[in-house]
Write an enzyme that holds these catalytic residues in place. Structure first.
Site, PDB file in Angstrom:
ATOM      1  N   ARG A   1      27.686 -12.944  -7.233  1.00  0.00           N
ATOM      2  CA  ARG A   1      27.523 -12.642  -5.697  1.00  0.00           C
ATOM      3  C   ARG A   1      26.882 -13.849  -5.125  1.00  0.00           C
ATOM      4  O   ARG A   1      26.038 -14.428  -5.454  1.00  0.00           O
ATOM      5  CB  ARG A   1      26.408 -11.479  -5.691  1.00  0.00           C
ATOM      6  CG  ARG A   1      25.078 -11.647  -6.069  1.00  0.00           C
ATOM      7  CD  ARG A   1      24.088 -10.506  -5.834  1.00  0.00           C
ATOM      8  NE  ARG A   1      23.894 -10.093  -4.547  1.00  0.00           N
ATOM      9  CZ  ARG A   1      22.844  -9.228  -4.030  1.00  0.00           C
ATOM     10  NH1 ARG A   1      21.765  -9.251  -4.759  1.00  0.00           N
ATOM     11  NH2 ARG A   1      22.666  -9.138  -2.720  1.00  0.00           N
TER      12      ARG A   1
ATOM     13  N   PRO B   1      19.641  -2.756  -6.983  1.00  0.00           N
ATOM     14  CA  PRO B   1      21.010  -2.822  -6.599  1.00  0.00           C
ATOM     15  C   PRO B   1      21.506  -4.356  -6.608  1.00  0.00           C
ATOM     16  O   PRO B   1      21.084  -5.361  -5.890  1.00  0.00           O
ATOM     17  CB  PRO B   1      21.328  -2.193  -5.340  1.00  0.00           C
ATOM     18  CG  PRO B   1      19.966  -1.853  -4.695  1.00  0.00           C
ATOM     19  CD  PRO B   1      18.829  -2.234  -5.812  1.00  0.00           C
ATOM     20  N   ASN B   2      22.439  -4.669  -7.191  1.00  0.00           N
ATOM     21  CA  ASN B   2      23.355  -5.721  -7.014  1.00  0.00           C
ATOM     22  C   ASN B   2      22.707  -7.051  -8.006  1.00  0.00           C
ATOM     23  O   ASN B   2      23.529  -8.005  -7.944  1.00  0.00           O
ATOM     24  CB  ASN B   2      23.745  -6.120  -5.745  1.00  0.00           C
ATOM     25  CG  ASN B   2      24.702  -4.991  -4.851  1.00  0.00           C
ATOM     26  OD1 ASN B   2      25.680  -4.657  -5.700  1.00  0.00           O
ATOM     27  ND2 ASN B   2      24.269  -4.751  -3.873  1.00  0.00           N
TER      28      ASN B   2
ATOM     29  N   TYR C   1      21.947 -17.142  -3.942  1.00  0.00           N
ATOM     30  CA  TYR C   1      21.652 -16.788  -5.275  1.00  0.00           C
ATOM     31  C   TYR C   1      21.605 -17.421  -6.247  1.00  0.00           C
ATOM     32  O   TYR C   1      20.950 -17.410  -7.244  1.00  0.00           O
ATOM     33  CB  TYR C   1      21.992 -15.101  -5.710  1.00  0.00           C
ATOM     34  CG  TYR C   1      21.459 -14.024  -4.470  1.00  0.00           C
ATOM     35  CD1 TYR C   1      20.454 -13.795  -4.199  1.00  0.00           C
ATOM     36  CD2 TYR C   1      22.544 -13.629  -3.681  1.00  0.00           C
ATOM     37  CE1 TYR C   1      19.965 -12.917  -3.132  1.00  0.00           C
ATOM     38  CE2 TYR C   1      22.199 -12.826  -2.553  1.00  0.00           C
ATOM     39  CZ  TYR C   1      21.123 -12.357  -2.509  1.00  0.00           C
ATOM     40  OH  TYR C   1      20.805 -11.311  -1.417  1.00  0.00           O
TER      41      TYR C   1
ATOM     42  N   HIS D   1      11.529 -11.828  -4.598  1.00  0.00           N
ATOM     43  CA  HIS D   1      13.153 -11.997  -4.012  1.00  0.00           C
ATOM     44  C   HIS D   1      13.382 -13.525  -4.394  1.00  0.00           C
ATOM     45  O   HIS D   1      12.702 -14.302  -4.066  1.00  0.00           O
ATOM     46  CB  HIS D   1      12.950 -11.968  -2.360  1.00  0.00           C
ATOM     47  CG  HIS D   1      12.649 -10.667  -1.689  1.00  0.00           C
ATOM     48  ND1 HIS D   1      13.490  -9.257  -2.095  1.00  0.00           N
ATOM     49  CD2 HIS D   1      11.350 -10.130  -1.544  1.00  0.00           C
ATOM     50  CE1 HIS D   1      12.653  -8.378  -1.645  1.00  0.00           C
ATOM     51  NE2 HIS D   1      11.510  -8.669  -1.302  1.00  0.00           N
TER      52      HIS D   1
ATOM     53  N   ARG E   1      16.470 -14.964   6.689  1.00  0.00           N
ATOM     54  CA  ARG E   1      17.678 -14.463   6.970  1.00  0.00           C
ATOM     55  C   ARG E   1      17.821 -13.594   7.953  1.00  0.00           C
ATOM     56  O   ARG E   1      17.163 -13.854   8.989  1.00  0.00           O
ATOM     57  CB  ARG E   1      18.181 -13.953   5.343  1.00  0.00           C
ATOM     58  CG  ARG E   1      18.064 -14.898   4.278  1.00  0.00           C
ATOM     59  CD  ARG E   1      18.385 -14.225   2.955  1.00  0.00           C
ATOM     60  NE  ARG E   1      19.800 -13.809   2.990  1.00  0.00           N
ATOM     61  CZ  ARG E   1      20.069 -13.117   1.907  1.00  0.00           C
ATOM     62  NH1 ARG E   1      19.456 -12.725   1.105  1.00  0.00           N
ATOM     63  NH2 ARG E   1      21.289 -12.802   1.903  1.00  0.00           N
TER      64      ARG E   1
ATOM     65  N   ALA F   1      18.639  -4.628  -1.987  1.00  0.00           N
ATOM     66  CA  ALA F   1      18.460  -4.183  -0.542  1.00  0.00           C
ATOM     67  C   ALA F   1      17.391  -2.863  -0.148  1.00  0.00           C
ATOM     68  O   ALA F   1      17.443  -2.627   0.836  1.00  0.00           O
ATOM     69  CB  ALA F   1      19.793  -3.896  -0.405  1.00  0.00           C
TER      70      ALA F   1
ATOM     71  N   GLU G   1       6.063  -8.158  -5.260  1.00  0.00           N
ATOM     72  CA  GLU G   1       7.384  -8.163  -4.839  1.00  0.00           C
ATOM     73  C   GLU G   1       7.949  -9.524  -5.098  1.00  0.00           C
ATOM     74  O   GLU G   1       7.129 -10.438  -4.546  1.00  0.00           O
ATOM     75  CB  GLU G   1       7.350  -7.597  -3.234  1.00  0.00           C
ATOM     76  CG  GLU G   1       8.463  -7.814  -2.565  1.00  0.00           C
ATOM     77  CD  GLU G   1       8.371  -7.711  -1.176  1.00  0.00           C
ATOM     78  OE1 GLU G   1       7.174  -7.859  -0.741  1.00  0.00           O
ATOM     79  OE2 GLU G   1       9.273  -7.481  -0.433  1.00  0.00           O
TER      80      GLU G   1
ATOM     81  N   ASN H   1      11.760  -6.594  -7.697  1.00  0.00           N
ATOM     82  CA  ASN H   1      12.752  -7.087  -6.773  1.00  0.00           C
ATOM     83  C   ASN H   1      13.723  -5.938  -6.428  1.00  0.00           C
ATOM     84  O   ASN H   1      14.682  -5.708  -7.142  1.00  0.00           O
ATOM     85  CB  ASN H   1      13.669  -8.224  -7.194  1.00  0.00           C
ATOM     86  CG  ASN H   1      14.551  -8.615  -6.286  1.00  0.00           C
ATOM     87  OD1 ASN H   1      14.791  -8.055  -5.072  1.00  0.00           O
ATOM     88  ND2 ASN H   1      15.175  -9.660  -6.447  1.00  0.00           N
TER      89      ASN H   1
HETATM   90  C1  DQA Z   1      17.080  -9.903  -2.521  1.00  0.00           C
HETATM   91  C2  DQA Z   1      16.978 -10.010  -1.075  1.00  0.00           C
HETATM   92  C3  DQA Z   1      17.526  -8.789  -0.444  1.00  0.00           C
HETATM   93  O1  DQA Z   1      17.498  -8.641   0.944  1.00  0.00           O
HETATM   94  C4  DQA Z   1      19.037  -8.603  -0.790  1.00  0.00           C
HETATM   95  O2  DQA Z   1      19.659  -7.380  -0.386  1.00  0.00           O
HETATM   96  C5  DQA Z   1      19.015  -8.449  -2.360  1.00  0.00           C
HETATM   97  C6  DQA Z   1      18.456  -9.506  -3.063  1.00  0.00           C
HETATM   98  C7  DQA Z   1      16.445 -11.477  -3.205  1.00  0.00           C
HETATM   99  O3  DQA Z   1      16.136 -11.387  -4.564  1.00  0.00           O
HETATM  100  O4  DQA Z   1      16.631 -12.258  -2.605  1.00  0.00           O
HETATM  101  O5  DQA Z   1      19.939  -7.655  -3.256  1.00  0.00           O
HETATM  102  O6  DQA Z   1      16.150  -9.101  -2.910  1.00  0.00           O
END
Ligand code: DQA
Length: 146
Positions: free
Chosen positions: A17, A9-10, A22, A99, A106, A76, A97, A73
């Protein structure tokens, strides 16, 4: 050889965002970068993004017959989803994984990752480049025949 790159998501909102976290590059920029890298490494990639947990589970399950490795990735859902962890365990495909941000530096809740207990590696805080590192790691693992 096919690698499935899954984004939660997102991540489709990259560039919009929280650019201080990011960056200013967009999701399309990320996909272009991954596709260009895959081409240079001679590996097939499919990139998938969804904002829905169940759709991400479906995509991981699809990988059982459709992919050799997974780069994920989970956004959240990293910090909440046992379902994504179980889907990865179910298909048993090597997974990394990734990020974009350094989740461990964080908020405390971002230090929890369910998928991490399955993934053989985590790349965190290396920006978009982290996806390329993750692809390399999957390719190395597959070449080792694990
Ligand atoms: C994320 C880190 C997560 O905590 C966050 O909710 C994201 C992006 C990252 O790529 O840094 O949506 O996965």
């Amino acid at each position: 050889m096919k690698i499935l790159v899954i984004n939660g998501p997102n991540l489709n909102m990259l560039g919009i965002r929280e650019p201080h976290i990011y960056g200013k590059k967009t999701y399309k920029d990320l996909c272009d970068m991954i596709n260009g890298y895959a081409l240079s490494r001679g590996v097939e990639v499919e990139i998938y993004q969804s904002n829905h947990e169940g759709a991400l589970v479906d995509k991981i399950q699809e990988a059982y017959t459709a992919a050799d490795g997974i780069v994920i990735n989970p956004g959240a859902y990293t910090h909440t989803s046992v379902a994504l962890l179980d889907a990865l365990k179910a298909v048993g495909i090597p997974a990394v994984e990734v990020h974009i941000s350094d989740v461990d530096s964080r908020e405390d809740f971002r230090k929890i990752s369910y998928v991490r207990t399955y993934c053989f590696k985590t790349v965190s805080g290396h920006g978009f480049e982290g996806y390329l590192e993750a692809i390399d790691s999957v390719l190395e693992r597959l070449a080792e025949g694990k």
